[in-house]
Design a protein around this motif. Structure first.
Motif, PDB file in Angstrom:
ATOM      1  N   UNK A 141      -3.621  -8.151   9.161  1.00 50.86           N
ATOM      2  CA  UNK A 141      -3.279  -9.441   9.770  1.00 50.86           C
ATOM      3  C   UNK A 141      -2.004  -9.965   9.103  1.00 50.86           C
ATOM      4  N   UNK A 142      -0.935 -10.079   9.881  1.00 52.10           N
ATOM      5  CA  UNK A 142       0.337 -10.583   9.346  1.00 52.10           C
ATOM      6  C   UNK A 142       0.886  -9.662   8.273  1.00 52.10           C
ATOM      7  N   UNK A 143       1.449 -10.250   7.228  1.00 52.28           N
ATOM      8  CA  UNK A 143       2.046  -9.488   6.122  1.00 52.28           C
ATOM      9  C   UNK A 143       0.976  -9.186   5.079  1.00 52.28           C
ATOM     10  N   UNK A 144       0.659  -7.910   4.921  1.00 55.67           N
ATOM     11  CA  UNK A 144      -0.407  -7.495   3.997  1.00 55.67           C
ATOM     12  C   UNK A 144       0.217  -6.856   2.757  1.00 55.67           C
ATOM     13  N   UNK A 145      -0.378  -7.129   1.580  1.00 61.20           N
ATOM     14  CA  UNK A 145       0.131  -6.548   0.334  1.00 61.20           C
ATOM     15  C   UNK A 145       0.186  -5.032   0.421  1.00 61.20           C
ATOM     16  N   UNK A 146       1.219  -4.400  -0.186  1.00 58.57           N
ATOM     17  CA  UNK A 146       1.404  -2.949  -0.056  1.00 58.57           C
ATOM     18  C   UNK A 146       0.179  -2.124  -0.469  1.00 58.57           C
ATOM     19  N   UNK A 147      -0.527  -2.529  -1.532  1.00 60.64           N
ATOM     20  CA  UNK A 147      -1.674  -1.736  -1.985  1.00 60.64           C
ATOM     21  C   UNK A 147      -2.818  -1.783  -0.976  1.00 60.64           C
ATOM     22  N   UNK A 148      -2.965  -2.922  -0.318  1.00 60.38           N
ATOM     23  CA  UNK A 148      -3.987  -3.035   0.737  1.00 60.38           C
ATOM     24  C   UNK A 148      -3.608  -2.152   1.932  1.00 60.38           C
ATOM     25  N   UNK A 149      -2.345  -2.210   2.313  1.00 59.78           N
ATOM     26  CA  UNK A 149      -1.880  -1.391   3.438  1.00 59.78           C
ATOM     27  C   UNK A 149      -2.052   0.098   3.119  1.00 59.78           C
ATOM     28  N   UNK A 150      -1.794   0.475   1.857  1.00 54.19           N
ATOM     29  CA  UNK A 150      -1.944   1.889   1.461  1.00 54.19           C
ATOM     30  C   UNK A 150      -3.409   2.318   1.546  1.00 54.19           C
ATOM     31  N   UNK A 151      -4.328   1.427   1.181  1.00 54.82           N
ATOM     32  CA  UNK A 151      -5.752   1.755   1.262  1.00 54.82           C
ATOM     33  C   UNK A 151      -6.184   1.977   2.718  1.00 54.82           C
ATOM     34  N   UNK A 152      -5.656   1.155   3.618  1.00 58.41           N
ATOM     35  CA  UNK A 152      -5.963   1.330   5.047  1.00 58.41           C
ATOM     36  C   UNK A 152      -5.457   2.703   5.514  1.00 58.41           C
ATOM     37  N   UNK A 153      -4.237   3.058   5.120  1.00 58.51           N
ATOM     38  CA  UNK A 153      -3.654   4.349   5.497  1.00 58.51           C
ATOM     39  C   UNK A 153      -4.521   5.506   4.984  1.00 58.51           C
ATOM     40  N   UNK A 154      -4.984   5.405   3.736  1.00 56.42           N
ATOM     41  CA  UNK A 154      -5.795   6.472   3.135  1.00 56.42           C
ATOM     42  C   UNK A 154      -7.135   6.612   3.869  1.00 56.42           C
TER      43      UNK A 154
END
Length: 299
Positions: A141-154
């Protein structure tokens, strides 16, 4: 979605007894290619429901508003939502599980407003013409912290590993091991208190489908054969894998309060290869389908 006890399905007594026996032995209920094609109809409805959710999921939107739209969509097609009324200490009250940030699975939709930076997990399932499909996505949702975005990708990569490998391996534990390794090598952990499941005429069929390997899960390992249909759903935590359940009796949260990701597809092994039953339209050659409009209500 996250495994609950298998409910008694609306079947004849003989079918119920057969289902119970299979549950006790954890033997998968194999499907024909034709039955898998019928499951695809439910799969497309679920994929379309999630498209509605994606379009709505913005800062300021309340989770209950998203759930209501999905409920209306299912009703317009006479598709049966599989979560609403699901038995528990209190019956589940909604057609979607909407879990935010530290909520892992089974989040109850309500007045919580989405905020910039949230992770929203949306899980939903329906039955259409007698066959079920189940899928979950995690949205940024909106701008997400990079570590959170990386966890989603993984987490999405772990799900893709399962889809890629399920047709090449002999045992589920081989696939689960590859998923777990990918998650842990990236510094995250696999939730172990909840697992995926077989799916068919009811939402939760045997076998249980863990996203990790342990001495316990090896005891209930199963062969990967044509006709197998599984709801594969990695749940990935930022740090520790431990979870607890809130006082609403449903919402599962991480014990450390750090965020979590949940993604899921219903996946079939057919005589001609692996098919993702809940894939978005256009993702599978020859599997386009337009649901018939629901009949008009009687005057």
């Amino acid at each position: 979605s996250g495994h609950y006890p298998v409910p008694v399905p609306p079947l004849t007594l003989l079918q119920r007894i057969g289902t119970m026996l299979r549950s006790n032995n954890a033997l998968p209920i194999l499907k024909t290619d034709r039955e898998i094609e019928m499951m695809r109809e439910a799969g497309i409805i679920v994929a379309r429901a999630l498209k509605i959710c994606r379009e709505m999921a913005k800062p300021g939107v309340r989770t209950i508003e998203i759930d209501r739209q999905v409920e209306e969509y299912y009703a317009s097609l006479n598709a049966e939502p599989l979560f609403k009324g699901y038995p528990g200490r209190v019956p589940f009250p909604a057609v979607t599980c909407l879990s935010v940030n530290e909520q892992v699975v089974h989040g109850v939709p309500g007045n919580r407003e989405l905020k910039d930076g949230d992770l929203l997990k949306i899980d939903t399932a329906c039955r259409y013409h007698g066959w079920c499909a189940d899928r979950a996505v995690t949205l940024l949702i909106g701008q997400v912290r990079p570590e959170r975005a990386r966890m989603v990708k993984v987490a999405y990569e772990a799900l893709q590993i399962a889809i890629d490998e399920i047709g090449k391996r002999r045992w589920w534990s081989e696939v689960a091991s590859l998923m777990q390794r990918h998650v842990e090598q990236n510094g995250f952990s696999c939730v172990e208190s909840y697992v995926g499941h077989g799916i068919g005429t009811i939402m939760h069929e045997p076998p249980q489908v863990p996203n990790y390997v342990s001495r316990e899960t090896r005891k209930t390992d199963f062969r990967l054969v044509p006709g197998l249909v599984l709801a594969i759903e990695p749940m990935v935590n930022m740090a520790k894998s431990l979870t607890t359940t809130l006082r609403d009796h449903w919402t599962v949260v991480t014990k450390d309060g750090l965020p979590s990701v949940h993604v899921e597809h219903t996946v079939a092994i057919t005589s001609t290869g692996v098919k993702v039953i809940t894939a978005d339209e256009g993702a599978i050659e020859g599997w386009e389908w337009t649901p018939a409009p629901a009949p008009a209500p009687a005057e």
